[in-house]
Scaffold this active site. Structure first.
Site, PDB file in Angstrom:
ATOM      1  N   GLU A 153       0.529 -13.354  26.237  1.00 16.50           N
ATOM      2  CA  GLU A 153       0.622 -12.690  27.536  1.00 16.50           C
ATOM      3  C   GLU A 153       1.894 -13.139  28.247  1.00 16.50           C
ATOM      4  O   GLU A 153       1.898 -14.195  28.899  1.00 16.50           O
ATOM      5  CB  GLU A 153      -0.584 -13.064  28.405  1.00 16.50           C
TER       6      GLU A 153
ATOM      7  N   HIS B 215      -5.059 -19.414  30.726  1.00 20.71           N
ATOM      8  CA  HIS B 215      -4.469 -18.203  31.304  1.00 20.71           C
ATOM      9  C   HIS B 215      -3.342 -18.619  32.257  1.00 20.71           C
ATOM     10  O   HIS B 215      -3.452 -19.622  32.955  1.00 20.71           O
ATOM     11  CB  HIS B 215      -5.551 -17.404  32.061  1.00 20.71           C
TER      12      HIS B 215
HETATM   13  P1  PGA Z   1      -3.247  -7.183  33.433  1.00 16.44           P
HETATM   14  O1  PGA Z   1      -3.840  -8.654  33.193  1.00 16.44           O
HETATM   15  O2  PGA Z   1      -3.784  -6.308  32.342  1.00 16.44           O
HETATM   16  O3  PGA Z   1      -3.748  -6.791  34.787  1.00 16.44           O
HETATM   17  O4  PGA Z   1      -1.766  -7.293  33.367  1.00 16.44           O
HETATM   18  C1  PGA Z   1      -3.920  -9.210  31.901  1.00 16.44           C
HETATM   19  C2  PGA Z   1      -4.425 -10.621  31.995  1.00 16.44           C
HETATM   20  O5  PGA Z   1      -4.019 -11.348  32.902  1.00 16.44           O
HETATM   21  O6  PGA Z   1      -5.248 -11.075  31.191  1.00 16.44           O
END
Ligand code: PGA
Length: 270
Positions: free
Chosen positions: A182, A110
């Site tokens: 992401e 992440h």
């Molecule tokens: P968010 O986070 O939906 O708050 O943007 C997503 C993540 O970091 O997995």
């Protein structure tokens, strides 16, 4: 979404919620999503609805959530795992320990861990091996910074992150890992990537899987979008042909919102 792959909505709680919230949260899911509940020792095979749900709570609450969701088809995930197998590594938790407490999934790489805690691609590669040993499904997070996107290097950067993992990914069975795209600038900011940009990236990742690994892995691997997903904006992502679900942070902290997103996904999955 594509009918050959079962969509997944992953709820990444990060370092939020406490013991009482866990109980309230699971009670709310039970009320809002009754079709996910009702399994028992006599009837373990409650048919799972057409969308998979997985909750990623903080580590100390894994067993609690496992117990609270024991009669459900909702999966459990960890937010991290040690790169080591076992031994004198104070504070670390091994993949086999995660498996022991009922984890089906584990997040890897992440951006919060990469940026704030120094996790590298080499760490992610080692952790992939550990999860494979323990048969815990990795959810590998990749994505670019705002500067990289503005420089037109988003796809190049994201595929380079995956290339670092090519050998490990190639040794997985079909559907043995999940990739979450992401974009870093979209996480927790309310500035989500457009569904068009997210689809473009997902298509590029699928092509990379096809060209670098094989057709079967490319066709079976779930690709999620993550970054400020909410009940108000999830639908167009799920309508993209190469996006198979979402990794949801902030909005997943509210069980009602998570259930609303599950409802939308269930409707689209038909
Ligand atoms: P968010 O986070 O939906 O708050 O943007 C997503 C993540 O970091 O997995």
């Amino acid at each position: 979404m594509n009918s050959n792959r079962t969509p997944l909505l992953a709820a990444n709680w990060k370092m939020n919620h406490h013991w009482e919230n866990c109980e309230q949260y699971c009670a709310a899911l039970r009320e809002n999503l009754p079709e996910y509940f009702g399994a028992s020792a006599d009837n373990p095979a409650v048919v799972a609805p057409g969308v998979e749900l997985a909750i990623f709570p903080p580590l100390p609450y894994l067993s609690l959530i496992y117990r609270l969701l024991e009669d459900s088809t909702i999966f459990l995930g960890s937010q991290d795992v040690s790169r080591y197998e076992e031994g004198a590594f104070t504070g670390e938790v091994s993949s086999l320990m995660l498996s022991d407490v009922g984890c089906d999934y584990c997040l890897l790489g992440h951006s919060e861990r990469r940026d704030m805690l120094g996790e590298t691609d080499a760490d992610v590669a080692l952790k992939l091996k550990r999860l494979q040993q323990a048969e815990v499904m990795p959810v590998i997070c990749v994505g670019e910074s705002r500067a990289q996107r503005e420089a037109g290097r988003a796809v190049e950067h994201t595929l380079a992150q995956l290339s670092e993992l090519k050998d490990e990914l190639g040794s997985f069975d079909l559907g043995g890992f999940v990739i979450a795209y992401e974009p870093i600038w979209a996480i927790g900011t309310g500035h989500n990537a457009s569904p068009q940009d997210a689809q473009e990236m997902a298509a590029a990742i699928r092509t990379w899987l096809r060209d670098s690994l094989n057709d079967e892995l490319a066709d079976s691997t779930l690709l999620l979008y993550g970054g400020s997903v909410s009940p108000d904006n999830i639908r167009p992502y799920l309508e993209c042909p190469d996006i198979d679900g979402a990794l949801i942070g902030g909005s997943s902290l509210d069980a009602d919102k998570y259930a609303q997103m599950a409802r939308i996904a269930l409707e689209l999955a038909g």
